[in-house]
Design a protein around this motif. Structure first.
Motif, PDB file in Angstrom:
ATOM      1  N   GLU A  59     -12.486 -22.241  -4.656  1.00  0.00           N
ATOM      2  CA  GLU A  59     -11.440 -23.181  -5.039  1.00  0.00           C
ATOM      3  C   GLU A  59     -11.608 -24.487  -4.267  1.00  0.00           C
ATOM      4  O   GLU A  59     -11.762 -24.468  -3.054  1.00  0.00           O
ATOM      5  N   ASP A  61      -9.630 -28.266  -4.071  1.00  0.00           N
ATOM      6  CA  ASP A  61      -8.500 -29.092  -4.492  1.00  0.00           C
ATOM      7  C   ASP A  61      -8.621 -30.479  -3.868  1.00  0.00           C
ATOM      8  O   ASP A  61      -8.510 -30.646  -2.658  1.00  0.00           O
ATOM      9  N   LYS A  81     -14.501 -21.516  -9.091  1.00  0.00           N
ATOM     10  CA  LYS A  81     -13.663 -21.068 -10.204  1.00  0.00           C
ATOM     11  C   LYS A  81     -12.552 -22.075 -10.516  1.00  0.00           C
ATOM     12  O   LYS A  81     -12.150 -22.222 -11.667  1.00  0.00           O
ATOM     13  N   LYS A  82     -12.042 -22.754  -9.464  1.00  0.00           N
ATOM     14  CA  LYS A  82     -10.944 -23.693  -9.647  1.00  0.00           C
ATOM     15  C   LYS A  82     -11.306 -25.042  -9.041  1.00  0.00           C
ATOM     16  O   LYS A  82     -11.661 -25.122  -7.871  1.00  0.00           O
ATOM     17  N   SER A  84      -9.682 -29.007  -8.871  1.00  0.00           N
ATOM     18  CA  SER A  84      -8.634 -29.974  -9.180  1.00  0.00           C
ATOM     19  C   SER A  84      -9.046 -31.360  -8.708  1.00  0.00           C
ATOM     20  O   SER A  84      -9.279 -31.583  -7.521  1.00  0.00           O
ATOM     21  N   GLU A 109     -10.722 -22.946 -14.082  1.00  0.00           N
ATOM     22  CA  GLU A 109      -9.587 -23.873 -14.072  1.00  0.00           C
ATOM     23  C   GLU A 109     -10.075 -25.270 -13.720  1.00  0.00           C
ATOM     24  O   GLU A 109     -10.662 -25.474 -12.661  1.00  0.00           O
TER      25      GLU A 109
END
Length: 346
Positions: A59, A61, A81-82, A84, A109
């Protein structure tokens, strides 16, 4: 989301209430967390030159920075996987490298909300994408959505300039669709979204409700459109929350079949009477403020099925709210009421 949100305040937390037991976190566990998740929210970064990106990241962000170009190292994070990139300065060219980044093709995502995009980016490489967010950009068309994986569960395209709902027919697994604050005039091309549970279309130019035969929707928002009638929801028997405030609706209708309805918001319309909800037995929140409802005389009959379940009601800015014993009358009718307009009862 653009629907009317939390109706009741959650209990305040207190630092004085500590858990009875504590869990000891080992150094290894901390290192593992650092190596799999990196949150750089609000660091005002212009680039990532000074940031280490562990190859094991799952992840990442980067919300609320000043980034305009995608760091090439991100495209090599094979476990990611993620991702932002919300609230940055990315334009279409700034994220072009995503389209050919095979190493991160397992991404599930992708959040590109609040940037400077003028088109739906090509994300066809991500075959397992579950969440895709391009809200708060400058996108005039949903063209390009046809290339997004049919595995998608949540799609957010709010606050753009989209004029037509299109290229979404293949999203058979989609559960949430957010298209609020665009320029839509017609509800269309929804027929194949057989698993859709939430549809958010507030702040558009829609004149009529058309759910295209869908029956599994649980949350529907059409706030701030151009509706004059609420017909069209009758077959949505799974519906739990319905938001229709700030329209031109003159009559409550098509509600008697909605046995699962818990939240009904028809505030700021042109209603003169409370109708068609007497059979609803699960209604908890009823928002009817800023209408033209004249009297509470038939109130008990109007809410017969939910007299014990309604906990919040808004009727302020109606003629009936000026009647003698307004609050006392409502409390007598609604046995478990906790809030009338802004007044909360213990």
């Amino acid at each position: 989301m653009e629907g009317q949100e939390t109706l009741k305040n959650p209990p305040e937390s207190s630092d004085n209430h500590l858990p009875a037991t504590t869990t000891t976190t080992t150094t290894e566990e901390v290192e593992e967390d650092i190596n799999t998740a990196l949150d750089l929210t609000s660091y005002q970064l212009h680039d990532l030159d000074s940031v280490e990106l562990p190859p094991t990241l799952v992840e990442l962000d980067l919300t609320a920075n000043r980034l305009s170009q995608l760091d090439p190292r991100i495209t090599l994070l094979s476990h990611l996987k993620k991702l932002s990139l919300r609230q940055n300065l990315f334009d279409d060219a700034g994220i072009d490298s995503l389209s050919s980044s095979h190493a991160i093709s397992g991404l599930e995502e992708l959040v590109l909300r609040d940037n400077k995009l003028t088109k739906i980016p090509d994300v066809s490489i991500f075959k397992n994408l579950l969440v895709f967010d391009v809200s708060f950009n400058e996108i005039p068309s949903s063209s390009g959505l046809s290339k997004v994986s049919n595995t998608l569960l949540e799609l957010y395209v709010s606050k753009n300039e989209v004029t037509k709902i299109e290229e979404i027919e293949h999203f058979h697994e989609l559960q949430i669709l957010e298209l609020g604050s665009n320029r839509l005039r017609v509800m269309e091309n929804l027929e194949t979204l057989i698993n859709l549970q939430e549809l958010w279309l507030g702040r558009n130019r829609i004149k009529a409700v058309n759910l295209c035969g869908l029956k599994c929707i649980k949350k529907l928002s059409l706030q701030s459109n151009r509706l004059t009638s609420m017909k069209g929801c009758e077959e949505c028997v799974a519906l739990e929350e319905l938001y229709l405030s700030h329209n031109g609706i003159t009559k409550m209708e098509g509600l008697s079949t909605l046995a699962n309805l818990r939240v009904l918001d028809i505030a700021s319309n042109k209603l003169t009477a409370i109708e068609d909800i007497e059979k609803l037995a699960r209604l908890e929140d009823l928002w009817l403020n800023d209408n033209q409802i004249a009297s509470l005389e038939d109130m008990a009959e109007a809410v017969a099925g939910s007299r014990e379940t309604i906990t919040t009601i808004y009727l302020e800015h109606n003629p009936c709210a000026k009647s003698p014993n307004y609050t006392a009358t409502l409390r007598q009718i609604l046995s478990n009421i906790q809030q009338i307009d802004s007044q909360v009862f213990a």
